[in-house]
Design an enzyme around this catalytic site. Structure first.
Site, short mmCIF file in Angstrom:
data_model
loop_
_atom_site.label_atom_id
_atom_site.label_comp_id
_atom_site.label_asym_id
_atom_site.label_seq_id
_atom_site.Cartn_x
_atom_site.Cartn_y
_atom_site.Cartn_z
N HIS A 149 -1.04 -43.99 3.91
CA HIS A 149 -1.61 -43.47 2.67
C HIS A 149 -2.33 -44.54 1.86
O HIS A 149 -3.23 -44.23 1.08
CB HIS A 149 -0.54 -42.77 1.83
CG HIS A 149 -0.25 -41.38 2.29
ND1 HIS A 149 0.26 -40.40 1.49
CD2 HIS A 149 -0.42 -40.79 3.51
CE1 HIS A 149 0.40 -39.27 2.18
NE2 HIS A 149 0.00 -39.49 3.42
N TRP A 199 9.32 -33.29 13.49
CA TRP A 199 8.42 -32.80 14.54
C TRP A 199 9.05 -32.95 15.93
O TRP A 199 8.69 -32.24 16.84
CB TRP A 199 7.11 -33.58 14.53
CG TRP A 199 6.21 -33.32 13.36
CD1 TRP A 199 5.18 -32.42 13.30
CD2 TRP A 199 6.21 -34.00 12.08
NE1 TRP A 199 4.56 -32.49 12.07
CE2 TRP A 199 5.16 -33.44 11.30
CE3 TRP A 199 6.98 -35.02 11.51
CZ2 TRP A 199 4.86 -33.87 10.00
CZ3 TRP A 199 6.69 -35.44 10.21
CH2 TRP A 199 5.66 -34.87 9.48
N HIS A 224 3.11 -38.36 14.07
CA HIS A 224 4.09 -37.34 13.66
C HIS A 224 5.23 -37.20 14.67
O HIS A 224 6.11 -36.34 14.47
CB HIS A 224 3.41 -36.01 13.37
CG HIS A 224 2.74 -35.97 12.03
ND1 HIS A 224 1.93 -34.96 11.60
CD2 HIS A 224 2.80 -36.86 10.99
CE1 HIS A 224 1.50 -35.21 10.36
NE2 HIS A 224 2.01 -36.36 9.98
N ARG A 227 4.29 -44.21 6.71
CA ARG A 227 3.53 -43.28 5.86
C ARG A 227 2.91 -44.01 4.66
O ARG A 227 1.78 -43.71 4.26
CB ARG A 227 4.44 -42.15 5.39
CG ARG A 227 3.68 -41.03 4.71
CD ARG A 227 4.46 -39.73 4.64
NE ARG A 227 3.54 -38.64 4.39
CZ ARG A 227 3.53 -37.91 3.26
NH1 ARG A 227 4.40 -38.16 2.31
NH2 ARG A 227 2.64 -36.97 3.09
#
Ligand code: ZEM
Length: 292
Positions: free
Chosen positions: A51, A190, A174, A47
Site C-alpha cells: 500500500h 484465501w 493473496h 500489505r
C-alpha cells in the site's frame, strides 16, 4: 559493533551489513510475536509495503514507496489502509533501534524480509527512499477496490505501469494473510497456509468451486468444499478474464515460474516512485534469511 550508535554520528553511510542487521531484527521480531493473527505479522507487513508503493501514478510521478506518507492523515485514514497501523506500530521498535534508516526504506525492507521469511523467493533490495512530508500524501482511491473486476484492475495497475502478466503475478500475494471484517469488511483467508508463500492462490482459484457467501457482509465468495476459504470479486476476475486466466494457469502449474515472476514484479512494485542514484539498479542486495 555500534550500528545504531554510529547512526547518530555524522557521515555514517550504512552498508549491506547494516541493512542485514535491520532485516535480522525484523525477522527475529516476526518469530517472537507469533501469537498475532494466523501466527505472523508477515502478511500485514507485506500489505503495508504494497500500500505504500501502490499509490504510484506514472503520469505525475506522485505516490509510490518513496515518502512513507501513510504515517500521516489523511492517507493513514484512507479506507484501503484500515488495519495497517498494526504493521506500522510493529516496526516502531525497529526504527528506534536503527534510527538511521528511513521509514520508507524500513517499510519496504520489512516487506522483503516477511516474504523471504514466509518461504518466498529471494527479493533483491536497494535502499534510497527518503521520508516525505504530509503534503505528499496521495489522494484516496489509488489502490484497488475489492468489489470490482478486470476493467478496474487494469485501470489501477496500468496507472502504476504494470501489464496483464504482472497484475496476475502480483495477485498471488493473496496466498498470504486474510481479510478482517473490522478492517476491510471482508472475512477469511484465501489459502490453508496463510503464512507461507506458495502458488496455492492460483490452484485454489482454478480448482475449487466458488459460490457467493451467504452473509450480511460485502459480496465475497467461499469455496464450496470447506466454506472456510474466501475470494474477493477482484480475485475471481483473475479467472473470469481470458488473458488473466492464461497466466493464472501457468502459475498454478509451476511454482518456480511463479516465484521467478513474483520476485521480479515485487521488486518493481517496491521501487515505484523512488529516485535512486544512477547505476544502483545493478547493485541490489539479497539478504540472508534469518535461520539460513
Ligand atoms: Zn491485497 N487485500 N489486494 N494485495 N493483500 C487484502 C489483504 C492482503 C486487494 C484487496 O482489496 C485486499 C494485492 C492486491 C489486492 C495483500 C497483498 C496484496 C484485503 C483484506 C483486501 C480487501 C484486508 C483486511 O481486511 O485486513 C485487491 C482488490 C487487490 C487487487 C489485485 C497485492 C498486489 C498485494 C501484494 C503484492 C496481503 C499480504 C493481504 C493480507 C493482509 C493481512 O493482514 O493478512
Amino acid at each position: 559493533n555500534g550500528l545504531s550508535g554510529s547512526a547518530t554520528t555524522k557521515n555514517f553511510t550504512p552498508k549491506f551489513d547494516d541493512y542485514q542487521a535491520v532485516y535480522n531484527e525484523i525477522a527475529s521480531r516476526l518469530e517472537e510475536n507469533d501469537e498475532y493473527d494466523d501466527g505472523s505479522y508477515g502478511p500485514v507487513l507485506v500489505r503495508l509495503a504494497w500500500h505504500a508503493s501502490g499509490t504510484f501514478d506514472k503520469e505525475t510521478g506522485t505516490g509510490g514507496s518513496n515518502g512513507a506518507t501513510m504515517r500521516f492523515a489523511p492517507e493513514s485514514a484512507h479506507g484501503a489502509n484500515a488495519g495497517l497501523k498494526a504493521a506500522r506500530d510493529f516496526l516502531e521498535p525497529v526504527k528506534a533501534k536503527f534510527p538511521w534508516i528511513t521509514y520508507s526504506d524500513l517499510w519496504i525492507l520489512a516487506g522483503v524480509c516477511s516474504l523471504q521469511e514466509m518461504l518466498g523467493p529471494q527479493i533483491p533490495y536497494r535502499p534510497g527512499r527518503k521520508d516525505g512530508e504530509v503534503a505528499a500524501c496521495t489522494p484516496d482511491g489509488r489502490l484497488p477496490d475489492a468489489s470490482q473486476a478486470q476493467d478496474h484492475l487494469r485501470k489501477i495497475f496500468y496507472r502504476m505501469g504494470f501489464n496483464d502478466q504482472e497484475i496476475v503475478a502480483l495477485s498471488g500475494a493473496h496466498a498470504l494473510g486474510r481479510c478482517h471484517a473490522n478492517r476491510s469488511g471482508y472475512e477469511g483467508p484465501w489459502t490453508f497456509s496463510p503464512t507461507v508463500l506458495t502458488n496455492d492462490y492460483y490452484k485454489l482459484l482454478l480448482d475449487e468451486k466458488w459460490q457467493w457467501k451467504k452473509w450480511e457482509g460485502p459480496k465475497q465468495y467461499e469455496d464450496k468444499t470447506t466454506k472456510s476459504l474466501m475470494m474477493l470479486p477482484a480475485d475471481l476476475a483473475i479467472i473470469q478474464d481470458k488473458k488473466f486466466k492464461a497466466y493464472a494457469e501457468k502459475y498454478a502449474a509451476d511454482n518456480d515460474l511463479f516465484f521467478k515472476d513474483f520476485s521480479a514484479v515485487i521488486v518493481k512494485l517496491f521501487e515505484l516512485g523512488v529516485p535512486f542514484a544512477e547505476g544502483t539498479e545493478n547493485k541490489r542486495w539479497v539478504f540472508k534469511t534469518f535461520n539460513a
